[in-house]
Design a protein around this motif. Sequence first.
Motif, mmCIF file in Angstrom:
data_model
loop_
_atom_site.group_PDB
_atom_site.id
_atom_site.type_symbol
_atom_site.label_atom_id
_atom_site.label_comp_id
_atom_site.label_asym_id
_atom_site.label_seq_id
_atom_site.Cartn_x
_atom_site.Cartn_y
_atom_site.Cartn_z
ATOM 1 N N ASN A 91 0.794 -1.223 0.000
ATOM 2 C CA ASN A 91 0.000 0.000 0.000
ATOM 3 C C ASN A 91 0.827 1.274 0.000
ATOM 4 O O ASN A 91 0.272 2.356 -0.035
ATOM 5 N N GLY A 92 2.140 1.166 0.055
ATOM 6 C CA GLY A 92 2.945 2.390 0.122
ATOM 7 C C GLY A 92 4.108 2.307 -0.852
ATOM 8 O O GLY A 92 4.574 1.201 -1.181
ATOM 9 N N TYR A 93 4.573 3.461 -1.310
ATOM 10 C CA TYR A 93 5.594 3.452 -2.365
ATOM 11 C C TYR A 93 6.919 2.821 -1.905
ATOM 12 O O TYR A 93 7.586 2.150 -2.692
ATOM 13 N N THR A 379 -6.543 -0.456 -10.847
ATOM 14 C CA THR A 379 -6.530 -0.264 -9.387
ATOM 15 C C THR A 379 -5.507 -1.137 -8.672
ATOM 16 O O THR A 379 -4.900 -0.715 -7.697
ATOM 17 N N PHE A 380 -5.352 -2.378 -9.156
ATOM 18 C CA PHE A 380 -4.350 -3.273 -8.558
ATOM 19 C C PHE A 380 -3.285 -3.681 -9.571
ATOM 20 O O PHE A 380 -2.581 -4.662 -9.360
ATOM 21 N N GLY A 381 -3.149 -2.937 -10.657
ATOM 22 C CA GLY A 381 -2.200 -3.332 -11.704
ATOM 23 C C GLY A 381 -2.496 -4.753 -12.150
ATOM 24 O O GLY A 381 -3.651 -5.133 -12.310
ATOM 25 N N GLN A 402 1.400 -14.637 -3.849
ATOM 26 C CA GLN A 402 0.827 -13.626 -4.737
ATOM 27 C C GLN A 402 0.980 -12.243 -4.089
ATOM 28 O O GLN A 402 0.726 -12.088 -2.897
ATOM 29 N N VAL A 403 1.411 -11.264 -4.880
ATOM 30 C CA VAL A 403 1.637 -9.912 -4.353
ATOM 31 C C VAL A 403 0.805 -8.925 -5.171
ATOM 32 O O VAL A 403 0.954 -8.844 -6.390
ATOM 33 N N LEU A 404 -0.074 -8.195 -4.486
ATOM 34 C CA LEU A 404 -0.885 -7.192 -5.169
ATOM 35 C C LEU A 404 -0.402 -5.805 -4.779
ATOM 36 O O LEU A 404 -0.012 -5.578 -3.631
ATOM 37 N N VAL A 405 -0.443 -4.883 -5.734
ATOM 38 C CA VAL A 405 -0.098 -3.497 -5.413
ATOM 39 C C VAL A 405 -1.391 -2.696 -5.437
ATOM 40 O O VAL A 405 -2.093 -2.670 -6.445
ATOM 41 N N ASN A 406 -1.700 -2.054 -4.327
ATOM 42 C CA ASN A 406 -2.899 -1.218 -4.262
ATOM 43 C C ASN A 406 -2.566 0.159 -4.845
ATOM 44 O O ASN A 406 -2.195 1.080 -4.126
ATOM 45 N N VAL A 407 -2.678 0.260 -6.170
ATOM 46 C CA VAL A 407 -2.333 1.517 -6.855
ATOM 47 C C VAL A 407 -3.256 2.636 -6.350
ATOM 48 O O VAL A 407 -2.829 3.757 -6.119
ATOM 49 N N TRP A 408 -4.510 2.304 -6.138
ATOM 50 C CA TRP A 408 -5.480 3.271 -5.616
ATOM 51 C C TRP A 408 -4.997 3.794 -4.251
ATOM 52 O O TRP A 408 -4.974 5.000 -4.021
ATOM 53 N N GLY A 409 -4.579 2.866 -3.392
ATOM 54 C CA GLY A 409 -4.136 3.243 -2.049
ATOM 55 C C GLY A 409 -2.914 4.151 -2.068
ATOM 56 O O GLY A 409 -2.763 5.048 -1.240
ATOM 57 N N MET A 410 -2.024 3.915 -3.056
ATOM 58 C CA MET A 410 -0.812 4.747 -3.142
ATOM 59 C C MET A 410 -1.163 6.206 -3.425
ATOM 60 O O MET A 410 -0.440 7.115 -3.041
#
Length: 505
Positions: A91-93, A379-381, A402-410
């Motif tokens: 959730n963070g860069y 939203t999650f790439g 599995q690794v998701l990136v919360n682009v929205w959260g960033m």
Amino acid sequence: MASPKLQTSPTRLFVGDTTYGLALVLVLLLVFMNKKSRRTGTFPPGPPAWPLLGHLPLLGRRPHVKFSEWSREYGPVLGVKFGPQQVVVLNGYAAVREALVTKAEVFSSRPDLYLMRLFSNGKGIGLAPYCAKWKAQRKVTDRALRNLGVGKLSFEPKIMEEVEDFVSAAEGYDGAAFNPKYHIAVGVLNIICHLVFGRRFQHDDPLFVKLYNALEDISRHGGSAQHLNIFPALRHVPGLNAGAMHTMRAVREGRDFVREMIGQHRATYDPENIRDYIDAYLHQLQKEREDGEKSVTYLSDEELEQNVFDLFIAGSESTATTLQWATLLLMVNPEVQEKVQQELDDVLGDRQTSVLDRASLPYTQATIQEILRFRPSATFGLPHATTADTTLQGYDVPAGTQVLVNVWGMGMDPALWRRPGTFDPTRFLDTEGKLSVPEYFKPFLVGRRACIGSQLAKMQLLLYITTILQRFSLRVPEGATPPSLDGNLGVILQCPSFRMCAVPR
Ligand code: HEM
């Protein structure tokens, strides 16, 4: 009473030794188990999960918002469970950078999920695992896009042809309300047709209609079949596999179309005249086959077919949806719209925009960044997966996670963005009014799997948005209530259906 005399009989000694021995084994076992439990104990934290279903029942309709909320309590690296699968959500860069850049070698694969196998079966660019074969597809595609002028001046006329088509369609409504979705989607699809097939299609061409419908169906049914990624056995339950069946059929139809186009290209291929992506790939394939020093090429007809399909799947809906969000957000924020129009009038007058004008249009550029931050379609790439046991921000992440990136959260972190829930392009301007994009804003993500079409996407956003606002003012139809801006999360964050009036300026 006299105290009993301590006896040290051989039996007692033996029993004592056994006890000490057992105690020692127990201590060693505890140390070992403690180590093991610390391994799982240092998996990233998250809220308590349900038995069997894990965190699924807690996610609601807006998982991106839920993950952001949890990350405020548990930190930017969340450990959650989707049914039996352990998933890490970033959730963070800082965490995203550590994973996708610093530890790219380990975090750049894709998980082996049921729907992903249906789509690509390990082939192509977007969903293939991280390996030499994938690297070869990515390299040939990166190079082809560069050589075909994507992101540069020479590609502009192809985009402008579709932008002008949208303008004509909007003019046809003569200021009356219409839904822009279809007119945007066909234009964006035709831009990818230009790129890969070297031509555009009339919107009623049966081939084009087939491709359009196949992509629409994949988006609609693919989104409703996500449960099969988590519990693949459910595909055997009648009724629960309907989404997957529809998706399969649409994938087959889309593939048939692509195969036919590749066949036509083979028949007319001329190495002296590389017309498009397919030609560029065939050229490289031929070169590698002829290259006597190399015994292996990772390029092939099947990979080409999947690459083309991936460019359509990854490039059309993401861009069309962002453009839909753009028109909706500009319509409901008339003050932003007017400022963009003012800048366009001052800098360009009636002249058509070009990518070369970017630097002279800071407010317009800031507005595009804000659209990407406020409602990121991807939203999650795309999901990532680890290829080895590793660590992230001090936590253990096992191989195959599995690794998701919360682009929205960033883009919504209140620690980084002032009033993140407000649509405000000025956050991307410095005190002198120049464009200023913080390092931690990455709507196309970073690292080896970062979006391959980001230059094309940015170019389309600029040319569509500026031309539309030069020619029209977008208005909420009289008496209508604008839709909710929440969006519906399927494979991507879909823009709600809405109607707008494009009033000629
Ligand atoms: C506004 C439009 C777009 C957005 C927001 C967007 C965003 C993204 C994101 C976030 C990813 C995932 C990166 C990762 O897994 O780490 C991605 C991947 C990808 N995108 Fe885009 N994209 C857009 C347009 C396009 C276009 C126009 C194309 C091609 C014509 C394209 C092709 C791809 C491909 C092939 C991948 C997979 C790359 C790989 O796995 O190596 N995208 N995109």
